[in-house]
Design an enzyme around this catalytic site. Structure first.
Site, PDB file in Angstrom:
ATOM      1  CD  GLU A  97      -2.954  -1.182   2.271  1.00 56.50           C
ATOM      2  OE1 GLU A  97      -2.881  -0.325   3.158  1.00 56.50           O
ATOM      3  OE2 GLU A  97      -3.898  -1.998   2.197  1.00 56.50           O
ATOM      4  CD  GLU A 145      -3.507  -5.891   3.929  1.00 61.08           C
ATOM      5  OE1 GLU A 145      -4.325  -5.049   4.347  1.00 61.08           O
ATOM      6  OE2 GLU A 145      -2.284  -5.732   3.976  1.00 61.08           O
TER       7      GLU A 145
HETATM    8  C1  FCB Z   1      -4.549  -2.171   5.554  1.00 60.02           C
HETATM    9  C2  FCB Z   1      -3.168  -2.461   6.083  1.00 60.02           C
HETATM   10  C3  FCB Z   1      -3.139  -3.522   7.151  1.00 60.02           C
HETATM   11  C4  FCB Z   1      -4.299  -3.386   8.108  1.00 60.02           C
HETATM   12  C5  FCB Z   1      -5.600  -3.270   7.348  1.00 60.02           C
HETATM   13  C6  FCB Z   1      -6.814  -3.175   8.236  1.00 60.02           C
HETATM   14  O1  FCB Z   1      -4.575  -0.898   4.981  1.00 60.02           O
HETATM   15  O2  FCB Z   1      -2.328  -2.896   5.034  1.00 60.02           O
HETATM   16  O3  FCB Z   1      -1.894  -3.438   7.803  1.00 60.02           O
HETATM   17  O4  FCB Z   1      -4.085  -2.356   8.981  1.00 60.02           O
HETATM   18  O5  FCB Z   1      -5.569  -2.167   6.509  1.00 60.02           O
END
Ligand code: FCB
Length: 454
Positions: free
Chosen positions: A177, A363
């Protein structure tokens, strides 16, 4: 509606996906490892940020977190017992290099080597992220990612880790990110290092992307059969209304939030629209940088949580576009709207716009307040439903022809949720921070039954 009376969503079956589809959980070093002063680890920007009063909502830090540094065998056992076939983790840079130009710290290298062996012994394919936000503080003291020399320091990290682990780890994510690293950390300021300067944030984004592009050939040189990529946090966008001003605001936001990162990664350079809007805040880009950033990759990681609604707001820096808080919809304890179809929509858009090759959802997950019943059960129905519905959307994306090849739930265990400290829980597995006891929530049990096709 009480959680137990919510209608049960339809979820796909594991057998609806290809047999070699990857099913994992994702974690990151600073959020779970703890052991902040153990085996030669030095200070990270998150240690410094967390020690600054007012920065973390509950005044906590990652100093102990889930004590994963010592308890990793138990955590990997849990991953194996859930039936995962992949596990995404990140490397804490401050465990590996304690000074600029120094030698890698053997104890740090050995920790990750043991961890990777532990994954392989349990049938978990290791997915290593080189940078998930825990920059060594000594680099921040020299300007951090705003300084071009941090790119070289990152390449030393990439080199050390791929040499050490490359015989066993084939999947490498350079950065997690970059938007958050650059914009939240250096412009919005509510993540480490806590700066609030837009020009710095844009320069940081350029150096982060450059470090990615330069790391890709290095990873390939050190790792036989390497697969290298990057993970971006992306949102499908909606305009707040049909008013042309809201639509124009959404397009400006999109150009910075989405295209600013994806366009250069896929060889199109930075969006001209943003360069024009930001004027003198544009980053310094040297000859050859854009070619380096566009190094061909083997996959794209997409982190999806929720869609964003954008309204025109001329006074709102930097681009006069404001993200509206969700209204009236289903929202999580983070205040994020729940919209599974947004994931399928986003994946289809990325595929159409860039054809990045295999896509992995690196994620996806949700935060709710969990209650541990007297019998120890954690009936996290809303998180379980979020997971079920998002796997439905994942299946829709696959059916629509998007080449999604894997899914990593965020997160295996509850952990240090950055500026929210321990107040926000995203784990499929509950952590009691007083005892470090791990307990499977209902969502974890559901994921297990899905994975084991029970
Ligand atoms: C993302 C992050 C991860 C976590 C989630 C909820 O942006 O990569 O580390 O905090 O959100």
């Amino acid at each position: 509606m009480s959680t137990s009376t919510r209608p049960e969503p339809q979820a796909p079956q594991r057998t609806d996906f290809e047999q070699d589809f990857l099913w994992g959980c994702a974690t990151s070093s600073y959020q779970i490892e703890g052991a902040a002063n153990v085996d030669g680890r030095v200070e990270s920007i998150w240690d410094r940020f967390a020690a600054t009063p007012g920065r973390i909502r509950d005044g906590s830090s990652g100093a102990v977190a889930c004590d994963h540094y010592h308890r990793w065998p138990e955590d990997l056992d849990i991953g194996r017992d859930l039936g995962l076939n992949a596990y995404r983790f990140s490397i804490a840079w401050p465990r590996i290099f304690s000074e600029v130009g120094g030698k890698p710290n053997q104890k740090g290298l050995d920790f990750y080597s043991r961890l990777v062996d532990g994954m392989l012994e349990r049938g978990l394919q290791p997915w290593a992220t080189l940078y998930h936000w825990d920059l060594p503080q000594y680099l921040q003291d020299r300007g951090g990612w705003n300084e071009r020399s941090t790119v070289d320091a990152f390449l030393e990290l990439a080199d050390a880790m791929t040499r050490k682990l490359g015989d066993r780890v084939k999947h490498w994510i350079t950065h997690n990110e970059p938007w958050c690293t650059a914009i939240i950390g250096n412009f919005e300021g509510w993540h480490a290092p806590g700066l609030t300067d837009f020009k710095t944030a844009l320069q940081v984004s350029h150096h982060v992307l450059l470090s990615h592009g330069k790391a890709v050939p290095l990873i390939r040189a050190n790792v036989p059969d390497a697969k290298a990529g990057i993970s971006l946090s992306l949102h499908p966008l909606r305009a707040a209304s049909a008013d042309p001003r809201d639509i124009a605001a959404m397009e400006r936001h999109d150009a910075l939030r989405y295209r600013w990162f994806l366009d250069p990664l896929y060889g199109r350079g930075y969006p001209a629209r943003i360069l024009e809007l930001v004027g003198a805040d544009a980053p310094a880009v040297l000859p050859g940088d854009l070619e380096a950033i566009a190094a061909p990759t083997d996959f794209l990681g997409v982190n999806y949580y929720f869609p964003e609604t954008i309204a025109d707001d001329p006074g709102h820096a930097p681009l006069g576009a404001r993200v509206l808080p969700p209204q009236g919809e289903e929202i999580t304890a983070m205040g994020w709207p729940v919209e599974p179809a947004g994931m399928a929509e986003l994946l289809a858009r990325v595929e159409k716009d860039y054809r990045p090759g295999p896509i992995y959802v690196t994620e996806n997950g949700s935060c709710y307040e969990d209650v541990v019943a007297v019998d120890g059960r954690i009936e996290d129905t809303r998180r379980r439903h979020y997971l079920m519905r998002h796997l439905g959307a994942l299946h829709d994306a696959v059916k629509a022809g998007v080449p999604v090849k894997g899914y990593f739930a965020w997160s295996l265990v509850d952990n240090f949720e950055w500026a929210e400290g321990y107040l926000k829980r995203f784990g499929l597995v509950h952590i009691d921070y007083d005892t470090q006891q791990r307990r499977l929530k209902d969502s974890a049990k559901w994921y297990r039954s899905f994975l084991k096709a029970e």
